[in-house]
Scaffold this motif. Structure first.
Motif, PDB file in Angstrom:
ATOM      1  N   ALA A  16      -8.269  85.785  48.769  1.00  0.00           N
ATOM      2  CA  ALA A  16      -7.355  85.424  47.684  1.00  0.00           C
ATOM      3  C   ALA A  16      -6.557  86.631  47.207  1.00  0.00           C
ATOM      4  O   ALA A  16      -5.341  86.547  47.033  1.00  0.00           O
ATOM      5  CB  ALA A  16      -8.127  84.823  46.519  1.00  0.00           C
ATOM      6  N   LEU A  17      -7.238  87.755  46.972  1.00  0.00           N
ATOM      7  CA  LEU A  17      -6.599  88.951  46.423  1.00  0.00           C
ATOM      8  C   LEU A  17      -6.977  90.184  47.224  1.00  0.00           C
ATOM      9  O   LEU A  17      -8.127  90.317  47.665  1.00  0.00           O
ATOM     10  CB  LEU A  17      -7.042  89.174  44.971  1.00  0.00           C
ATOM     11  N   VAL A  18      -6.014  91.091  47.382  1.00  0.00           N
ATOM     12  CA  VAL A  18      -6.247  92.371  48.046  1.00  0.00           C
ATOM     13  C   VAL A  18      -5.636  93.475  47.196  1.00  0.00           C
ATOM     14  O   VAL A  18      -4.488  93.363  46.750  1.00  0.00           O
ATOM     15  CB  VAL A  18      -5.601  92.419  49.456  1.00  0.00           C
ATOM     16  N   GLU A  19      -6.409  94.535  46.943  1.00  0.00           N
ATOM     17  CA  GLU A  19      -5.872  95.732  46.303  1.00  0.00           C
ATOM     18  C   GLU A  19      -5.505  96.737  47.386  1.00  0.00           C
ATOM     19  O   GLU A  19      -6.374  97.228  48.119  1.00  0.00           O
ATOM     20  CB  GLU A  19      -6.910  96.371  45.375  1.00  0.00           C
ATOM     21  N   GLU A 199       0.240  76.755  52.256  1.00  0.00           N
ATOM     22  CA  GLU A 199      -0.695  77.869  52.120  1.00  0.00           C
ATOM     23  C   GLU A 199      -0.293  79.114  52.887  1.00  0.00           C
ATOM     24  O   GLU A 199      -0.715  80.216  52.562  1.00  0.00           O
ATOM     25  CB  GLU A 199      -2.088  77.442  52.615  1.00  0.00           C
ATOM     26  N   ASN A 200       0.483  78.986  53.928  1.00  0.00           N
ATOM     27  CA  ASN A 200       0.670  80.092  54.865  1.00  0.00           C
ATOM     28  C   ASN A 200       1.701  81.110  54.389  1.00  0.00           C
ATOM     29  O   ASN A 200       2.745  81.305  55.005  1.00  0.00           O
ATOM     30  CB  ASN A 200       1.059  79.542  56.245  1.00  0.00           C
ATOM     31  N   ALA A 218       2.635  85.363  40.657  1.00  0.00           N
ATOM     32  CA  ALA A 218       1.267  85.539  41.150  1.00  0.00           C
ATOM     33  C   ALA A 218       0.471  84.249  40.976  1.00  0.00           C
ATOM     34  O   ALA A 218      -0.235  83.800  41.883  1.00  0.00           O
ATOM     35  CB  ALA A 218       0.586  86.687  40.414  1.00  0.00           C
ATOM     36  N   ASN A 219       0.599  83.639  39.798  1.00  0.00           N
ATOM     37  CA  ASN A 219      -0.106  82.390  39.522  1.00  0.00           C
ATOM     38  C   ASN A 219       0.373  81.276  40.449  1.00  0.00           C
ATOM     39  O   ASN A 219      -0.435  80.532  41.012  1.00  0.00           O
ATOM     40  CB  ASN A 219       0.092  81.992  38.063  1.00  0.00           C
ATOM     41  N   GLY A 225      -2.619  78.698  47.182  1.00  0.00           N
ATOM     42  CA  GLY A 225      -3.578  79.269  48.114  1.00  0.00           C
ATOM     43  C   GLY A 225      -3.021  80.420  48.922  1.00  0.00           C
ATOM     44  O   GLY A 225      -3.575  80.785  49.964  1.00  0.00           O
ATOM     45  N   HIS A 226      -1.915  81.025  48.468  1.00  0.00           N
ATOM     46  CA  HIS A 226      -1.374  82.183  49.163  1.00  0.00           C
ATOM     47  C   HIS A 226      -2.275  83.397  48.933  1.00  0.00           C
ATOM     48  O   HIS A 226      -2.888  83.536  47.871  1.00  0.00           O
ATOM     49  CB  HIS A 226       0.021  82.530  48.632  1.00  0.00           C
TER      50      HIS A 226
END
Length: 413
Positions: A16-19, A199-200, A218-219, A225-226
């Motif tokens: 879901a999230l990457v820093e 989603e892609n 972002a929301n 589902g990105h």
């Protein structure tokens, strides 16, 4: 399927999230569980539906977790610019009636006096990283339940606008009471107006999350589902590296980003593969015709501009239409309307300059504790933020500045 929590249940293992600055990442399932824990912690300490929580934080996984926790528990979420002074932060915390505040060890010293002014309880002051006078966020959520909370409802952002006079005012909308699992269509609207669905996609956050648009996109991305990739400090070449590494397809930018990217020599730019980019959405400040033309010549017709405000909006334009009418900020999106009025409230003919008024729509607003400003900004279901513009014969909007002086730097008034 749409809606973050729905998608997280169906495919919890997908990222879901990457820093980018830490190489940390969380899956949908982990992010969903984290938001649940935060809701349980807040409720155990007396936070109720329609209460206000605030955050003075830079971009991080924790910041998004806190935001999403508010969005599924009927809270108002106030993102505060960490560049503000202690007194300015104190004003927003006090004026917003914040009941809880989240910050980081870096900014905690700025938040203490504001938390005192707002009478925020000592057990509702949280810091990511150790900070005197704040509870460790990690310790607070460590043993909390990750189960889905009861009585979930849609939360709302309450952002503070800056103007030329007076102190910033909060934009507050009435709570809907809707389930957070059933409002994905509403939350994803900022993406859908550009035709972004499914989603892609991989979305890159380039600006601080205290910007309204940054959180909105972002929301919207998470509701689809990105995968969302977080930058914290901005550097032009680092952005190109991120686009290539993470195969970024969408991002939100401001013209300041464009200027700095275009300063990179063409030979250096050509070293990076930016072919994954499909949508570079921009707004928040005027973009010169020369700058935007150069960006389109470089990256192709992937620039999508919008005009609106934290209060609502607005218009959009793709690269193809913009090249036909250089300088336009576009046509009203499907649920929006635009009027150009003179000083007496009369609609002016096409081509004539006047004050830009936008339809308030389903999500009406008021300026928190400022009925006079609310009244002055509204007319017959429309609102204005003081921009001057005109419509051409085809209905495309062009802007010509503000009725009052204002400085915009990096998308911030």
């Amino acid at each position: 399927m749409i809606g973050f929590w729905n998608i997280a249940k169906v495919d919890p293992k997908k990222t879901a999230l990457v820093e980018t600055f830490s190489d940390r990442s969380v899956t949908r399932g982990e992010l969903s569980e984290a938001t649940n824990k935060i809701v349980h912690v807040l409720r155990s300490r007396g936070i109720k539906t329609s209460d206000v929580i605030a955050a003075v934080m830079d971009n991080s996984i924790e910041a998004i977790e806190i935001f999403l926790a508010a969005m599924q528990s009927g809270l108002y979420f106030v993102p505060i610019n960490y560049h503000l002074t202690e007194n300015e932060i104190a004003h927003i915390l006090t004026d917003s009636d914040a009941k809880a505040v989240f910050t980081t060890a870096t900014f905690a010293y700025k938040v203490v006096s504001g938390a005192d002014s707002a009478n925020i309880s000592s057990d509702l002051r949280f810091s990511v990283g150790d900070a005197e006078g704040f509870i460790s966020f990690a310790n607070a959520v460590k043993d909390a339940s990750g189960s889905e909370p009861e009585d979930r409802s849609m939360g709302l952002m309450m952002t503070y606008t800056s103007g030329t006079t007076g102190k910033p005012k909060g934009i507050k909308r009435p709570p809907s009471g809707a389930s957070p699992d059933e409002v994905g269509e509403i939350w994803s609207h900022p993406m859908r107006i550009f035709g972004i669905e499914g989603e892609n996609q991989t979305h890159l956050i380039q600006s601080p999350f205290y910007h309204t648009a940054v959180l909105v996109y972002a929301n919207a991305s998470l509701q689809y589902g990105h995968e969302v990739v977080l930058l914290n400090e901005w550097d032009a070449e680092s952005v190109l590296k991120c686009i290539e590494k993470y195969r970024v397809t969408t991002s939100h930018m401001v013209p300041t980003h464009f200027h700095r990217l275009l300063k990179i020599p063409q030979a250096q730019r050509a070293k990076y593969d930016t072919s994954s980019v499909q949508y570079l959405i921009h707004g928040a400040a005027p973009c010169s015709v020369e700058t935007k033309t150069e960006m389109i010549n470089w990256l192709g017709p992937v620039l999508y501009e919008y005009y609106g405000a934290s209060e609502g909006g607005g218009t959009t334009v793709n690269s193809i239409d913009w090249l036909k009418y250089p300088g336009t900020v576009g046509l009203p999106w499907a649920t929006a309307k635009i009027k150009i009025l003179d000083d007496h409230g009369n609609e002016v003919p096409k081509g004539v300059h006047g004050l830009v008024w936008m339809l308030s729509g389903a999500f009406d607003f008021k300026y928190h504790k400022s009925p006079e400003k609310t009244s002055l900004s509204k007319r017959d279901g429309f609102f204005t933020v003081g921009d001057i513009g005109h419509l051409n014969e085809q209905g495309f909007l062009f802007l010509h500045g503000r009725a009052s002086d204002i400085i915009i730097t990096g998308g911030v008034n």
